[in-house]
Write a protein that holds these residues in place. Structure first.
Motif, PDB file in Angstrom:
ATOM      1  N   LYS A  32      34.423   9.848  70.997  1.00 13.02           N
ATOM      2  CA  LYS A  32      35.620   9.174  69.408  1.00 13.02           C
ATOM      3  C   LYS A  32      35.197   9.229  67.843  1.00 13.02           C
ATOM      4  N   LEU A  33      35.803   9.864  67.112  1.00 11.26           N
ATOM      5  CA  LEU A  33      36.173   9.835  65.538  1.00 11.26           C
ATOM      6  C   LEU A  33      35.664   8.198  64.137  1.00 11.26           C
ATOM      7  N   ILE A  34      37.675   8.001  65.271  1.00 11.52           N
ATOM      8  CA  ILE A  34      37.481   6.697  64.523  1.00 11.52           C
ATOM      9  C   ILE A  34      38.187   5.517  65.784  1.00 11.52           C
ATOM     10  N   PRO A  35      37.241   4.863  65.283  1.00  8.85           N
ATOM     11  CA  PRO A  35      36.232   3.285  66.025  1.00  8.85           C
ATOM     12  C   PRO A  35      38.185   2.410  66.176  1.00  8.85           C
ATOM     13  N   ASP A  36      38.057   1.994  67.495  1.00 10.49           N
ATOM     14  CA  ASP A  36      39.947   1.124  67.760  1.00 10.49           C
ATOM     15  C   ASP A  36      39.627   0.014  66.561  1.00 10.49           C
ATOM     16  N   ARG A  37      38.345  -1.048  66.988  1.00  8.12           N
ATOM     17  CA  ARG A  37      38.665  -1.460  65.523  1.00  8.12           C
ATOM     18  C   ARG A  37      37.055  -1.615  64.892  1.00  8.12           C
ATOM     19  N   TRP A  38      37.627  -1.993  63.612  1.00  7.18           N
ATOM     20  CA  TRP A  38      36.322  -2.006  62.234  1.00  7.18           C
ATOM     21  C   TRP A  38      35.699  -2.792  62.097  1.00  7.18           C
ATOM     22  N   GLN A  39      33.753  -2.600  62.454  1.00  3.98           N
ATOM     23  CA  GLN A  39      32.752  -3.629  62.631  1.00  3.98           C
ATOM     24  C   GLN A  39      32.303  -3.336  61.563  1.00  3.98           C
ATOM     25  N   PHE A  40      33.017  -4.624  60.474  1.00  2.00           N
ATOM     26  CA  PHE A  40      32.383  -4.622  59.193  1.00  2.00           C
ATOM     27  C   PHE A  40      30.441  -4.894  59.292  1.00  2.00           C
ATOM     28  N   HIS A  41      30.954  -6.543  60.509  1.00  7.38           N
ATOM     29  CA  HIS A  41      29.465  -6.759  60.000  1.00  7.38           C
ATOM     30  C   HIS A  41      28.208  -6.380  60.907  1.00  7.38           C
ATOM     31  N   ASN A  42      28.595  -4.974  60.898  1.00  6.61           N
ATOM     32  CA  ASN A  42      27.573  -4.297  61.409  1.00  6.61           C
ATOM     33  C   ASN A  42      26.192  -4.273  60.239  1.00  6.61           C
ATOM     34  N   TYR A  43      27.304  -4.132  58.875  1.00 12.17           N
ATOM     35  CA  TYR A  43      26.499  -4.882  58.110  1.00 12.17           C
ATOM     36  C   TYR A  43      25.378  -5.663  57.675  1.00 12.17           C
ATOM     37  N   THR A  44      26.489  -6.494  58.126  1.00 12.27           N
ATOM     38  CA  THR A  44      25.456  -8.281  57.566  1.00 12.27           C
ATOM     39  C   THR A  44      24.669  -8.229  58.751  1.00 12.27           C
ATOM     40  N   GLU A  45      24.933  -7.918  59.834  1.00 12.08           N
ATOM     41  CA  GLU A  45      23.837  -7.959  60.879  1.00 12.08           C
ATOM     42  C   GLU A  45      22.572  -7.679  60.661  1.00 12.08           C
ATOM     43  N   VAL A  46      22.656  -5.864  60.332  1.00 10.43           N
ATOM     44  CA  VAL A  46      21.091  -5.338  59.970  1.00 10.43           C
ATOM     45  C   VAL A  46      20.614  -6.164  59.035  1.00 10.43           C
ATOM     46  N   PHE A  47      21.104  -6.397  57.621  1.00  8.34           N
ATOM     47  CA  PHE A  47      20.635  -7.218  56.560  1.00  8.34           C
ATOM     48  C   PHE A  47      19.728  -8.704  56.990  1.00  8.34           C
ATOM     49  N   THR A  48      20.875  -9.351  57.995  1.00  7.76           N
ATOM     50  CA  THR A  48      20.071 -10.858  58.494  1.00  7.76           C
ATOM     51  C   THR A  48      19.001 -10.583  59.585  1.00  7.76           C
ATOM     52  N   ARG A  49      19.080  -9.349  60.231  1.00  8.53           N
ATOM     53  CA  ARG A  49      17.614  -9.113  61.044  1.00  8.53           C
ATOM     54  C   ARG A  49      16.651  -8.435  60.190  1.00  8.53           C
ATOM     55  N   LEU A  50      16.777  -7.521  59.876  1.00  3.92           N
ATOM     56  CA  LEU A  50      15.749  -7.270  58.696  1.00  3.92           C
ATOM     57  C   LEU A  50      15.536  -7.533  57.452  1.00  3.92           C
ATOM     58  N   PRO A  51      14.444  -8.049  56.614  1.00  2.49           N
ATOM     59  CA  PRO A  51      13.637  -7.758  55.536  1.00  2.49           C
ATOM     60  C   PRO A  51      14.033  -7.370  54.471  1.00  2.49           C
ATOM     61  N   PHE A  52      14.850  -6.783  54.023  1.00  2.47           N
ATOM     62  CA  PHE A  52      15.458  -5.668  53.655  1.00  2.47           C
ATOM     63  C   PHE A  52      14.866  -5.795  52.053  1.00  2.47           C
ATOM     64  N   LEU A  53      14.975  -7.451  51.625  1.00  2.00           N
ATOM     65  CA  LEU A  53      14.492  -7.172  50.330  1.00  2.00           C
ATOM     66  C   LEU A  53      12.612  -7.532  50.533  1.00  2.00           C
ATOM     67  N   LYS A  54      12.227  -7.623  51.226  1.00  2.00           N
ATOM     68  CA  LYS A  54      10.930  -7.951  51.628  1.00  2.00           C
ATOM     69  C   LYS A  54      10.115  -6.545  51.588  1.00  2.00           C
ATOM     70  N   GLN A  55      10.843  -5.431  52.306  1.00  2.00           N
ATOM     71  CA  GLN A  55      10.649  -4.424  52.827  1.00  2.00           C
ATOM     72  C   GLN A  55      11.110  -3.535  51.285  1.00  2.00           C
ATOM     73  N   PHE A  56      12.085  -3.425  51.183  1.00  2.00           N
ATOM     74  CA  PHE A  56      11.951  -3.081  49.365  1.00  2.00           C
ATOM     75  C   PHE A  56      10.901  -3.202  48.340  1.00  2.00           C
ATOM     76  N   GLY A  57      10.500  -4.483  48.238  1.00  2.00           N
ATOM     77  CA  GLY A  57       9.460  -4.550  47.108  1.00  2.00           C
ATOM     78  C   GLY A  57       8.497  -3.591  47.714  1.00  2.00           C
ATOM     79  N   VAL A  58       8.147  -3.486  49.250  1.00  2.00           N
ATOM     80  CA  VAL A  58       6.679  -3.062  49.405  1.00  2.00           C
ATOM     81  C   VAL A  58       6.723  -1.981  48.898  1.00  2.00           C
TER      82      VAL A  58
END
Length: 82
Positions: free
Chosen positions: A56-82
């Motif tokens: 399916k090219l267009i999702p039935d329900r838009w899952q914008f929380h996928n982005y917030t979930e990634v940034f809560t699970r991964l320490p992006f700022l810590k990895q960016f600093g390395v």
């Protein structure tokens, strides 16, 4: 008067000559942009929608929380600093 008419006719002929080139460039542009659009659409889909057959090219329900979930699970700022 005749020179102006010939110049106008020449402009029209030269514009018609490039219609095929413009169509080719437009198709190439769509071909180049499609992977990025597909990537964004899949990032807003659920896992079931991504793995469905046929895809399916267009999702039935838009899952914008996928982005917030990634940034809560991964320490992006810590990895960016390395």
């Amino acid at each position: 008067v005749e020179v102006a008419a010939l110049a106008k006719r020449g402009d029209t002929v030269s514009q018609r000559r490039f219609v095929g080139v413009h169509i080719l460039l437009l198709l190439g542009g769509v071909l180049m942009v499609f992977p990025f659009v597909y990537q964004i659409l899949m990032s807003l889909s659920t896992n079931m929608e991504i793995q469905s057959v046929p895809p399916k090219l267009i999702p039935d329900r838009w899952q914008f929380h996928n982005y917030t979930e990634v940034f809560t699970r991964l320490p992006f700022l810590k990895q960016f600093g390395v």
